[in-house]
Scaffold this active site. Sequence first.
Site, PDB file in Angstrom:
ATOM      1  N   PRO A   1      41.602  41.141  38.119  1.00  0.00           N
ATOM      2  CG  PRO A   1      41.384  43.126  37.277  1.00  0.00           C
ATOM      3  CD  PRO A   1      41.520  41.835  36.832  1.00  0.00           C
ATOM      4  CG  LEU A   2      38.340  39.044  41.239  1.00  0.00           C
ATOM      5  CD1 LEU A   2      39.094  37.708  41.483  1.00  0.00           C
ATOM      6  CD2 LEU A   2      37.005  38.866  40.474  1.00  0.00           C
ATOM      7  CB  THR A   3      35.941  45.325  43.394  1.00  0.00           C
ATOM      8  OG1 THR A   3      36.727  46.216  42.459  1.00  0.00           O
ATOM      9  CG2 THR A   3      35.244  46.220  44.741  1.00  0.00           C
TER      10      THR A   3
ATOM     11  CB  ALA B   1      39.174  48.613  40.828  1.00  0.00           C
TER      12      ALA B   1
ATOM     13  CD  GLN C   1      41.264  47.133  37.371  1.00  0.00           C
ATOM     14  OE1 GLN C   1      40.577  46.727  38.222  1.00  0.00           O
ATOM     15  NE2 GLN C   1      41.306  46.567  36.113  1.00  0.00           N
TER      16      GLN C   1
ATOM     17  CE1 TYR D   1      32.946  51.483  38.033  1.00  0.00           C
ATOM     18  CE2 TYR D   1      34.111  49.600  37.037  1.00  0.00           C
ATOM     19  CZ  TYR D   1      33.209  49.981  37.739  1.00  0.00           C
ATOM     20  OH  TYR D   1      32.493  49.001  38.425  1.00  0.00           O
TER      21      TYR D   1
ATOM     22  NE  ARG E   1      40.285  43.001  33.180  1.00  0.00           N
ATOM     23  CZ  ARG E   1      39.221  42.173  33.817  1.00  0.00           C
ATOM     24  NH1 ARG E   1      38.147  42.876  34.729  1.00  0.00           N
ATOM     25  NH2 ARG E   1      39.370  40.942  33.625  1.00  0.00           N
TER      26      ARG E   1
ATOM     27  N   GLY F   1      38.794  35.068  37.010  1.00  0.00           N
ATOM     28  CA  GLY F   1      37.910  35.879  38.393  1.00  0.00           C
ATOM     29  C   GLY F   1      37.457  35.237  39.185  1.00  0.00           C
TER      30      GLY F   1
HETATM   31  C1  LIG Z   1      33.420  40.228  42.717  1.00  0.00           C
HETATM   32  C2  LIG Z   1      33.866  40.913  41.562  1.00  0.00           C
HETATM   33  C3  LIG Z   1      34.689  41.960  41.449  1.00  0.00           C
HETATM   34  C4  LIG Z   1      35.143  42.478  40.438  1.00  0.00           C
HETATM   35  N1  LIG Z   1      35.983  43.652  40.224  1.00  0.00           N
HETATM   36  C5  LIG Z   1      36.734  44.005  39.388  1.00  0.00           C
HETATM   37  C6  LIG Z   1      37.641  44.943  39.344  1.00  0.00           C
HETATM   38  O1  LIG Z   1      37.882  45.638  40.424  1.00  0.00           O
HETATM   39  N2  LIG Z   1      38.196  45.255  38.311  1.00  0.00           N
HETATM   40  C7  LIG Z   1      37.749  44.856  37.024  1.00  0.00           C
HETATM   41  O2  LIG Z   1      38.605  45.232  35.916  1.00  0.00           O
HETATM   42  N3  LIG Z   1      36.896  43.907  36.742  1.00  0.00           N
HETATM   43  C8  LIG Z   1      36.461  43.548  37.895  1.00  0.00           C
HETATM   44  N4  LIG Z   1      35.432  42.427  37.904  1.00  0.00           N
HETATM   45  C9  LIG Z   1      35.342  41.547  36.629  1.00  0.00           C
HETATM   46  C10 LIG Z   1      36.338  40.294  36.675  1.00  0.00           C
HETATM   47  O3  LIG Z   1      37.806  40.548  36.655  1.00  0.00           O
HETATM   48  C11 LIG Z   1      36.249  39.256  35.582  1.00  0.00           C
HETATM   49  O4  LIG Z   1      36.351  40.156  34.393  1.00  0.00           O
HETATM   50  C12 LIG Z   1      34.783  38.751  35.537  1.00  0.00           C
HETATM   51  O5  LIG Z   1      34.398  37.823  36.807  1.00  0.00           O
HETATM   52  C13 LIG Z   1      34.774  37.743  34.696  1.00  0.00           C
HETATM   53  O6  LIG Z   1      35.733  36.631  34.591  1.00  0.00           O
HETATM   54  P1  LIG Z   1      35.444  35.285  35.069  1.00  0.00           P
HETATM   55  O7  LIG Z   1      34.464  34.676  34.276  1.00  0.00           O
HETATM   56  O8  LIG Z   1      36.711  34.368  35.080  1.00  0.00           O
HETATM   57  O9  LIG Z   1      34.921  35.362  36.678  1.00  0.00           O
HETATM   58  C14 LIG Z   1      34.932  41.883  38.976  1.00  0.00           C
HETATM   59  C15 LIG Z   1      33.884  40.511  39.214  1.00  0.00           C
HETATM   60  C16 LIG Z   1      33.591  40.203  40.078  1.00  0.00           C
HETATM   61  C17 LIG Z   1      32.623  38.767  40.049  1.00  0.00           C
END
Ligand SMILES: Cc1cc2nc3c(=O)[nH]c(=O)nc-3n(C[C@H](O)[C@H](O)[C@H](O)COP(=O)(O)O)c2cc1C
Length: 354
Positions: A23-25, A56, A98, A179, A224, A311
């Site tokens: 999940p990526l905001t 999210a 999410q 959160y 999560r 991510g």
């Molecule tokens: C731009 C951005 C937005 C993110 N938004 C969320 C989110 O909405 N929900 C969540 O649980 N984690 C969020 N994360 C965390 C990512 O899901 C992930 O756990 C984190 O990037 C580490 O994984 P990676 O090393 O593969 O990038 C976000 C991370 C980034 C960089």
Amino acid sequence: MADLFTPLRLGELELPNRIWMAPLTRCRAEAEHLPGELMAQYYSQRASAGLIVAEATMVMEGNSAFWHEPGIYNQAQIEGWRLTTDAVHQAGGRIVLQIWHGGRACHPLLNGGRQPVGPSPLAITGDEVHTPEGKKPYVTPRELADQELPAIVEGFRLAARHAMRAGFDGVEIHGANGYLLDSFLRDGSNQRRGPYGGSRDNRARLLMDVLEAVAQETSLMGLRLSPLNGYNAMRDSDPIGLISWLAEQLNAVPLAYLHLMRADLLGEQLGDVLTPTRERFKGVLVANMGYGAEEANAAIHSGAVDAVAFGRPFIANPDLPERFASHGPLNTADPTTFYSAGPAGYIDYPRLNG
Ligand SMILES: Cc1cc2nc3c(=O)[nH]c(=O)nc-3n(C[C@H](O)[C@H](O)[C@H](O)COP(=O)(O)O)c2cc1C
């Protein structure tokens, strides 16, 4: 022996690979937290993921923590998300949403002056939040009364119902990253007395109530957790003990999967949360944080986890599974456009094969 490209059964879904999109905001929703065409395009570009976990999304109005994040609490948002779910399904993909309450990470300037809420009146320190008036320190949340918590559980339940109506294949409960649900779970942010504070059972009560409610609305519910993550000024006095205990409890919940962030984004709290979770939790275990293809393959191969979520690699590589399969080069994600507006740095990362 399984690897990243071995199909995985998840409830009624058959995932063609084990390369999940985390999940990526991205703050690309329109005014009033409305998901639109741009988001549909972005997600459909990533439809070859084994499973997309969409960002999210606010379960209730008045709990914005990021500004242009999406919601799922009204009819227009349900219809807006339908653009995404249709586009992803047409492209052959699978997608869950999410669902989330930002808790103490919300700011009055993002919520019509409304004070955020949390388990205890403790503000997030050491970071600032983006608001329409620039970066601001987090404010001290108002301590939720026990009697207010059933309405929050109901908010999650309705959000799950709406997500299914919008065409998602399931939902992921956001119990990570400081959160609301996570801030009840960990003892650094929860200093309550009474039924929702103190013991592990009590701190997990809100989360368990939410899981029970959401399970009534969907047959594909994930969760999560991030027991070690210090992001949002989070701490627990015994993170390994907490996850070991919780992993057992979760066997009694109809969870389609448990999605575990294995480390601390700030690199301060160390430890192995995956091993004790794998030993105790009997369902599908998905790991995330800092993985590349090789390490992810090895983790699945050894049986340590069932799938890996990516991510930042998915931000920059819409065709990540194809790149892993062909050992192709990876684009690098540009952090300056993670939370910016518009298509740049969002839908314009190139594919390997045009
Ligand atoms: C731009 C951005 C937005 C993110 N938004 C969320 C989110 O909405 N929900 C969540 O649980 N984690 C969020 N994360 C965390 C990512 O899901 C992930 O756990 C984190 O990037 C580490 O994984 P990676 O090393 O593969 O990038 C976000 C991370 C980034 C960089």
